[in-house]
Design an enzyme around this catalytic site. Sequence first.
Site, PDB file in Angstrom:
ATOM      1  N   ALA A 218       2.170  -6.829 -29.011  1.00 47.81           N
ATOM      2  CA  ALA A 218       0.897  -6.171 -29.325  1.00 47.81           C
ATOM      3  C   ALA A 218       0.135  -5.840 -28.048  1.00 47.81           C
ATOM      4  O   ALA A 218      -0.969  -6.325 -27.809  1.00 47.81           O
ATOM      5  CB  ALA A 218       0.076  -7.034 -30.260  1.00 47.81           C
TER       6      ALA A 218
ATOM      7  N   LEU B 187      -0.160   0.006 -27.389  1.00 48.60           N
ATOM      8  CA  LEU B 187       0.456   0.798 -28.456  1.00 48.60           C
ATOM      9  C   LEU B 187       0.746  -0.044 -29.702  1.00 48.60           C
ATOM     10  O   LEU B 187       0.501   0.388 -30.830  1.00 48.60           O
ATOM     11  CB  LEU B 187       1.747   1.447 -27.918  1.00 48.60           C
ATOM     12  CG  LEU B 187       2.259   2.639 -28.711  1.00 48.60           C
ATOM     13  CD1 LEU B 187       1.227   3.759 -28.760  1.00 48.60           C
ATOM     14  CD2 LEU B 187       3.567   3.161 -28.109  1.00 48.60           C
ATOM     15  N   GLY B 188       1.246  -1.272 -29.488  1.00 44.42           N
ATOM     16  CA  GLY B 188       1.529  -2.157 -30.621  1.00 44.42           C
ATOM     17  C   GLY B 188       0.252  -2.472 -31.396  1.00 44.42           C
ATOM     18  O   GLY B 188       0.251  -2.511 -32.631  1.00 44.42           O
TER      19      GLY B 188
ATOM     20  N   ASN C 286       9.925   2.139 -25.113  1.00 44.66           N
ATOM     21  CA  ASN C 286      10.362   3.302 -24.330  1.00 44.66           C
ATOM     22  C   ASN C 286      11.766   3.078 -23.797  1.00 44.66           C
ATOM     23  O   ASN C 286      12.204   1.958 -23.624  1.00 44.66           O
ATOM     24  CB  ASN C 286       9.444   3.484 -23.109  1.00 44.66           C
ATOM     25  CG  ASN C 286       8.145   4.177 -23.455  1.00 44.66           C
ATOM     26  OD1 ASN C 286       8.061   4.937 -24.422  1.00 44.66           O
ATOM     27  ND2 ASN C 286       7.113   3.936 -22.652  1.00 44.66           N
TER      28      ASN C 286
ATOM     29  N   LYS D  18      12.787  12.060 -26.111  1.00 43.22           N
ATOM     30  CA  LYS D  18      11.698  11.134 -25.756  1.00 43.22           C
ATOM     31  C   LYS D  18      11.982  10.476 -24.405  1.00 43.22           C
ATOM     32  O   LYS D  18      11.077  10.261 -23.587  1.00 43.22           O
ATOM     33  CB  LYS D  18      11.551  10.068 -26.862  1.00 43.22           C
ATOM     34  CG  LYS D  18      10.538   8.972 -26.570  1.00 43.22           C
ATOM     35  CD  LYS D  18       9.122   9.490 -26.526  1.00 43.22           C
ATOM     36  CE  LYS D  18       8.007   8.481 -26.536  1.00 43.22           C
ATOM     37  NZ  LYS D  18       8.005   7.411 -25.611  1.00 43.22           N
TER      38      LYS D  18
ATOM     39  N   ASN E 215       9.469  10.683 -21.170  1.00 44.07           N
ATOM     40  CA  ASN E 215       9.017   9.532 -20.378  1.00 44.07           C
ATOM     41  C   ASN E 215       9.505   9.601 -18.935  1.00 44.07           C
ATOM     42  O   ASN E 215       8.794   9.179 -18.016  1.00 44.07           O
ATOM     43  CB  ASN E 215       9.492   8.212 -21.010  1.00 44.07           C
ATOM     44  CG  ASN E 215       8.701   7.859 -22.249  1.00 44.07           C
ATOM     45  OD1 ASN E 215       9.258   7.640 -23.317  1.00 44.07           O
ATOM     46  ND2 ASN E 215       7.382   7.826 -22.156  1.00 44.07           N
TER      47      ASN E 215
ATOM     48  N   GLU F 243       9.311  -0.005 -16.747  1.00 44.76           N
ATOM     49  CA  GLU F 243      10.524   0.242 -17.539  1.00 44.76           C
ATOM     50  C   GLU F 243      11.443   1.252 -16.847  1.00 44.76           C
ATOM     51  O   GLU F 243      12.286   1.859 -17.500  1.00 44.76           O
ATOM     52  CB  GLU F 243      10.123   0.743 -18.927  1.00 44.76           C
ATOM     53  CG  GLU F 243       9.302  -0.268 -19.688  1.00 44.76           C
ATOM     54  CD  GLU F 243       8.829   0.229 -21.045  1.00 44.76           C
ATOM     55  OE1 GLU F 243       9.182  -0.379 -22.058  1.00 44.76           O
ATOM     56  OE2 GLU F 243       8.093   1.225 -21.084  1.00 44.76           O
TER      57      GLU F 243
HETATM   58  O1  KPL Z   1       5.147   7.197 -24.031  1.00 40.16           O
HETATM   59  C1  KPL Z   1       4.247   7.449 -23.239  1.00 40.16           C
HETATM   60  C2  KPL Z   1       3.971   6.423 -22.205  1.00 40.16           C
HETATM   61  O2  KPL Z   1       2.949   6.472 -21.543  1.00 40.16           O
HETATM   62  O3  KPL Z   1       4.822   5.532 -22.074  1.00 40.16           O
HETATM   63  C3  KPL Z   1       3.567   8.786 -23.275  1.00 40.16           C
HETATM   64  C4  KPL Z   1       3.966   9.520 -24.531  1.00 40.16           C
HETATM   65  C5  KPL Z   1       4.000   9.568 -22.067  1.00 40.16           C
HETATM   66  C6  KPL Z   1       2.069   8.710 -23.353  1.00 40.16           C
HETATM   67  O4  KPL Z   1       1.450   8.389 -22.160  1.00 40.16           O
END
Ligand code: KPL
Length: 312
Positions: free
Chosen positions: A10, A13-14, A112, A191, A195, A274
């Site tokens: 969390a 984003l979580g 990601n 995706k 990134n 990452e």
């Molecule tokens: O996935 C993202 C990240 O920051 O890791 C994006 C979509 C680029 C949003 O910032």
Amino acid sequence: MSEPWHILGAGALGSLYAAFLASAGANVTIVERNADRQDKPAGNTAPGTRKFSVSSPVAELQREFCINTSRADDRSEIKRLLVVTKSYDAVAAVSSVRHRLTDTSDVVLMSNGSGYQQEVAQTVSKPRYFYCLSTEGANWRCANALLHAGSGTSRLGSTDQHGAPDWLPLWQHAIPGTRWEEDIEGALWMKLIINAVINPITALAGTQNGELNSDPVLSAKVASLCKELSVLTLASAHPQLAGTVEREVRKVIAGTASNRSSMLQDIAAGRPTEIEFINGYISAEAKRLGVATPCNDALASDIAALEAETTG
Ligand code: KPL
């Protein structure tokens, strides 16, 4: 009874997804491991709950949330699990709750990067796996105050021929722009590219995502890298996506213009990035396919050097 969802990882984003699902009436629990404490904003709440506010100009949401927490080593079964840890931590995270997962559990992997998904599924093989690709942008404005800084999409799919799960309607109701994706492998590739462009360039320049479209020098970097990754895409298992690379990248930059990428947030906080699962994975694929990717490779080593400095 409302649908139970557990969230592992969390961070910004979580927590945004926890808030979305809770707003739609799901019974959300954040799973805590010791390793997660670094994700946790400072000055937190009573044991057993996590309190934070979400301000989302995009989804017109401004609310306080108080989400239940449970420890990874609890014994109760987990029916639905969303994993939003860092990619390098996903195997350890899912392993920490393997005793709570059964062959009727559904796990959604949303970190990601690429390469970690197969490792997770091989390590903990019982549940059904789904993938979510999110281009939402979120960051902590201050302790316990989350800003939903960029609107994106959430694409869900499975590589194991599962049809759409019975919880898809809840997600579509809870999370704006959620759709079922038949070609999830193609979407995972795109995706990864998004990134690989946005994250290292913003992390090195120290800028919000939007400057990659508006600053001429950064925009030219984006263009060269997209060209290189289009050539790689042509040689990959997804050649039909080659012509759309720059358009897709620019679209996400515009949609998340005021967001600070997760890699920029990691560098700023002195955390590992990452990079290995994003640009590092691309370098390995390029080598396997015999395609030169000098811009990507240079970004991978520049970030690795910066990370070595910032993580001490
Ligand atoms: O996935 C993202 C990240 O920051 O890791 C994006 C979509 C680029 C949003 O910032």
